[in-house]
Design a protein around this motif. Structure first.
Motif, PDB file in Angstrom:
ATOM      1  N   MET A 200       7.657 -51.579  14.280  1.00 41.35           N
ATOM      2  CA  MET A 200       8.668 -52.477  14.834  1.00 41.35           C
ATOM      3  C   MET A 200       8.250 -53.026  16.200  1.00 41.35           C
ATOM      4  SD  MET A 200      11.130 -52.823  12.667  1.00 41.35           S
ATOM      5  CE  MET A 200      12.398 -53.505  13.736  1.00 41.35           C
ATOM      6  N   SER A 201       7.583 -52.188  16.995  1.00 42.55           N
ATOM      7  CA  SER A 201       7.172 -52.614  18.337  1.00 42.55           C
ATOM      8  C   SER A 201       5.798 -53.285  18.351  1.00 42.55           C
ATOM      9  CB  SER A 201       7.166 -51.415  19.285  1.00 42.55           C
ATOM     10  OG  SER A 201       6.205 -50.461  18.873  1.00 42.55           O
ATOM     11  N   LYS A 202       5.200 -53.463  17.162  1.00 41.66           N
ATOM     12  CA  LYS A 202       3.915 -54.158  16.999  1.00 41.66           C
ATOM     13  C   LYS A 202       2.741 -53.384  17.576  1.00 41.66           C
ATOM     14  CE  LYS A 202       6.602 -58.381  17.559  1.00 41.66           C
ATOM     15  NZ  LYS A 202       6.829 -59.586  18.399  1.00 41.66           N
ATOM     16  N   GLU A 203       2.892 -52.070  17.705  1.00 43.68           N
ATOM     17  CA  GLU A 203       1.774 -51.242  18.165  1.00 43.68           C
ATOM     18  C   GLU A 203       0.700 -51.137  17.097  1.00 43.68           C
ATOM     19  OE1 GLU A 203       4.130 -48.118  21.129  1.00 43.68           O
ATOM     20  OE2 GLU A 203       3.381 -47.452  19.184  1.00 43.68           O
ATOM     21  N   VAL A 204       1.123 -51.072  15.828  1.00 44.74           N
ATOM     22  CA  VAL A 204       0.192 -51.009  14.709  1.00 44.74           C
ATOM     23  C   VAL A 204       0.473 -52.177  13.764  1.00 44.74           C
ATOM     24  CG1 VAL A 204      -0.257 -48.536  14.766  1.00 44.74           C
ATOM     25  CG2 VAL A 204       1.729 -49.390  13.524  1.00 44.74           C
ATOM     26  N   ASP A 205      -0.528 -52.498  12.929  1.00 47.68           N
ATOM     27  CA  ASP A 205      -0.430 -53.697  12.109  1.00 47.68           C
ATOM     28  C   ASP A 205       0.231 -53.465  10.754  1.00 47.68           C
ATOM     29  OD1 ASP A 205      -1.747 -55.181  14.111  1.00 47.68           O
ATOM     30  OD2 ASP A 205      -3.666 -54.384  13.430  1.00 47.68           O
ATOM     31  N   PHE A 206       0.042 -52.284  10.203  1.00 48.29           N
ATOM     32  CA  PHE A 206       0.718 -51.976   8.938  1.00 48.29           C
ATOM     33  C   PHE A 206       0.836 -50.469   8.793  1.00 48.29           C
ATOM     34  CE2 PHE A 206      -3.657 -51.577   7.474  1.00 48.29           C
ATOM     35  CZ  PHE A 206      -3.620 -50.615   6.468  1.00 48.29           C
ATOM     36  N   GLY A 207       1.587 -50.064   7.805  1.00 51.40           N
ATOM     37  CA  GLY A 207       1.733 -48.636   7.525  1.00 51.40           C
ATOM     38  C   GLY A 207       2.316 -48.434   6.144  1.00 51.40           C
ATOM     39  N   PHE A 208       2.061 -47.272   5.582  1.00 54.78           N
ATOM     40  CA  PHE A 208       2.722 -46.878   4.337  1.00 54.78           C
ATOM     41  C   PHE A 208       3.991 -46.138   4.739  1.00 54.78           C
ATOM     42  CE2 PHE A 208      -1.375 -47.901   2.605  1.00 54.78           C
ATOM     43  CZ  PHE A 208      -1.106 -48.335   1.318  1.00 54.78           C
ATOM     44  N   ASP A 209       5.093 -46.881   4.790  1.00 54.79           N
ATOM     45  CA  ASP A 209       6.353 -46.356   5.311  1.00 54.79           C
ATOM     46  C   ASP A 209       7.090 -45.563   4.235  1.00 54.79           C
ATOM     47  OD1 ASP A 209       8.374 -45.913   7.109  1.00 54.79           O
ATOM     48  OD2 ASP A 209       9.051 -47.994   7.239  1.00 54.79           O
ATOM     49  N   THR A 210       8.043 -44.755   4.680  1.00 54.25           N
ATOM     50  CA  THR A 210       8.913 -44.026   3.764  1.00 54.25           C
ATOM     51  C   THR A 210      10.063 -44.928   3.331  1.00 54.25           C
ATOM     52  OG1 THR A 210      10.314 -43.158   5.522  1.00 54.25           O
ATOM     53  CG2 THR A 210       8.354 -41.874   4.946  1.00 54.25           C
ATOM     54  N   LEU A 211      10.927 -44.397   2.487  1.00 54.94           N
ATOM     55  CA  LEU A 211      12.076 -45.191   2.021  1.00 54.94           C
ATOM     56  C   LEU A 211      13.064 -45.504   3.127  1.00 54.94           C
ATOM     57  CD1 LEU A 211      12.802 -43.543  -1.456  1.00 54.94           C
ATOM     58  CD2 LEU A 211      11.460 -45.596  -0.942  1.00 54.94           C
ATOM     59  N   SER A 212      12.924 -44.849   4.281  1.00 53.64           N
ATOM     60  CA  SER A 212      13.804 -45.180   5.409  1.00 53.64           C
ATOM     61  C   SER A 212      13.588 -46.608   5.871  1.00 53.64           C
ATOM     62  CB  SER A 212      13.559 -44.212   6.572  1.00 53.64           C
ATOM     63  OG  SER A 212      12.263 -44.402   7.120  1.00 53.64           O
ATOM     64  N   GLY A 213      12.453 -47.206   5.486  1.00 49.17           N
ATOM     65  CA  GLY A 213      12.178 -48.584   5.881  1.00 49.17           C
ATOM     66  C   GLY A 213      12.857 -49.625   5.006  1.00 49.17           C
ATOM     67  N   VAL A 214      13.450 -49.200   3.884  1.00 54.30           N
ATOM     68  CA  VAL A 214      14.062 -50.169   2.966  1.00 54.30           C
ATOM     69  C   VAL A 214      15.132 -51.027   3.640  1.00 54.30           C
ATOM     70  CG1 VAL A 214      15.439 -50.432   0.858  1.00 54.30           C
ATOM     71  CG2 VAL A 214      13.461 -48.891   0.886  1.00 54.30           C
ATOM     72  N   PRO A 215      16.074 -50.457   4.418  1.00 59.09           N
ATOM     73  CA  PRO A 215      17.061 -51.317   5.090  1.00 59.09           C
ATOM     74  C   PRO A 215      16.415 -52.341   6.029  1.00 59.09           C
ATOM     75  CG  PRO A 215      17.782 -49.033   5.125  1.00 59.09           C
ATOM     76  CD  PRO A 215      16.372 -49.023   4.638  1.00 59.09           C
ATOM     77  N   LEU A 216      15.347 -51.954   6.715  1.00 63.43           N
ATOM     78  CA  LEU A 216      14.649 -52.896   7.599  1.00 63.43           C
ATOM     79  C   LEU A 216      13.970 -53.990   6.789  1.00 63.43           C
ATOM     80  CD1 LEU A 216      13.045 -50.304  10.064  1.00 63.43           C
ATOM     81  CD2 LEU A 216      14.952 -51.850  10.548  1.00 63.43           C
ATOM     82  N   ILE A 217      13.484 -53.640   5.608  1.00 60.34           N
ATOM     83  CA  ILE A 217      12.870 -54.641   4.733  1.00 60.34           C
ATOM     84  C   ILE A 217      13.928 -55.602   4.209  1.00 60.34           C
ATOM     85  CG2 ILE A 217      11.725 -54.946   2.496  1.00 60.34           C
ATOM     86  CD1 ILE A 217      10.346 -52.177   3.109  1.00 60.34           C
TER      87      ILE A 217
END
Length: 327
Positions: A200-217
């Motif tokens: 979210m803060s653009k520190e990294v370019d990508f990640g294999f996120d958990t399902l907690s990221g679904v609402p953000l998606i």
């Protein structure tokens, strides 16, 4: 005299066997403790509580969750390993603790196949390959292919976050890098939530996120490129799997599984396997589990053991190819 000694020995041996058999037949006759190595509210904890509620109803005794957190689930695993093998202290853990930690930690103090009797999996949980579309470094990325091409043009510059060195998120990123033949920069965080914050803060370019990221998606704050499992995730039906988009065989997820201490009577292990499978077929239980992952049980304890053996071999090969080490 010798005959009387032999008779006494036989009676003693029989007395030791009979209570065990009776205990297995009448299991459970007292509350069962489900030991979870992760914090309350985590996926593993939530799955344990859902299954504990269902088993309490089905089997007539309380199945009570006890959280013993720390060391990526290793503290809980060690506690259950040392427990009496009678079916009343059970481990609920994830695949990382069973099929990754043994390959990376020299001081693990448990062997996943020798010290436990695998019972079954309960759910399988995908990771989601995710970017922050507002990150200027990935502004031209719209799918996995364009992400890989960006990394190819900028070797060891495009970064991916994980929940820590050797975590399954790390292995998923390393698998993508090795299968595509590109160099990517791994950035370990102290957990999945900090990694997501890094995205979210653009520190990294990508990640294999958990399902907690679904609402953000779904809110558009993050963009999903693919899921890590061979099949699509039901809550993101338009997001392809990594395997679909040019990487056949890519299939990395974490499961939540159930284990008894080694030496637990096979009848008890079999009973738990069958009761968990039946509980997972209940529509109400299945609906609750589906919020945490894909409900997925094993047809037998032997099938689960084979799954663990296969994953240990696969992860070992990947760890060697990616040269992943824990200092």
């Amino acid at each position: 005299m010798q005959a009387s000694k032999l008779l006494a020995a036989g009676v003693f041996a029989l007395s030791a066997i009979v209570p065990l058999a009776a205990g297995a037949a009448g299991y459970p006759s007292a509350p069962v403790k489900l030991v979870v190595g992760f914090s309350p509210g985590s996926t593993i904890d939530t799955v344990a509580r859902i299954m504990g509620d269902a088993l309490s109803t089905r089997m007539g005794q309380p199945f009570v969750v006890e959280n013993r957190t720390g060391a990526n689930g290793m503290i809980a695993a060690r506690a259950v390993m040392q427990a009496k093998p009678d079916g009343y202290t059970i481990l609920v853990s994830n695949s990382s603790s069973i099929t990754v930690n043994p390959l990376l930690y020299k001081d693990l103090q448990y062997d996943p196949l020798k010290d436990f009797a695998p019972v079954t999996t309960v759910v399988s949980v995908p990771f989601i390959l995710t970017i922050n579309a507002e990150n200027p470094r990935v502004s031209g990325v719209h799918d996995v292919k364009s992400l890989v091409e960006l990394a190819r043009r900028n070797p060891n510059t495009i970064s991916y976050g994980s929940a820590g060195n050797g975590n399954l998120m790390h292995l998923a990123g390393a698998q993508l890098a090795t299968m595509s033949g590109v160099q990517m920069l791994h950035v370990p965080y102290r957990g999945a939530a900090p990694m997501e914050a890094g995205l979210m803060s653009k520190e990294v370019d990508f990640g294999f996120d958990t399902l907690s990221g679904v609402p953000l998606i779904k809110s558009g704050k993050l963009k999903a490129l693919a899921v890590s499992t061979a099949e699509r995730w039901h809550d993101l039906p338009d997001v392809p799997s990594v395997a679909e988009v040019g990487y056949p065989g890519f299939d990395i997820s974490f499961w939540v599984g159930v284990f008894a201490p080694a030496g637990t009577p096979p009848e008890v292990v079999e009973r738990l396997n069958k009761e968990i499978a039946l509980a997972a077929e209940d529509p109400a239980v299945r609906a609750r589990l589906a919020l945490q992952g894909n409900p997925s049980t094993q047809p037998s304890p032997q099938a689960f053991r084979k799954k663990i053996e296969d994953e240990l071999k696969q992860n070992e090969a990947l760890i060697k190819r990616a040269n992943i080490k824990i200092d």
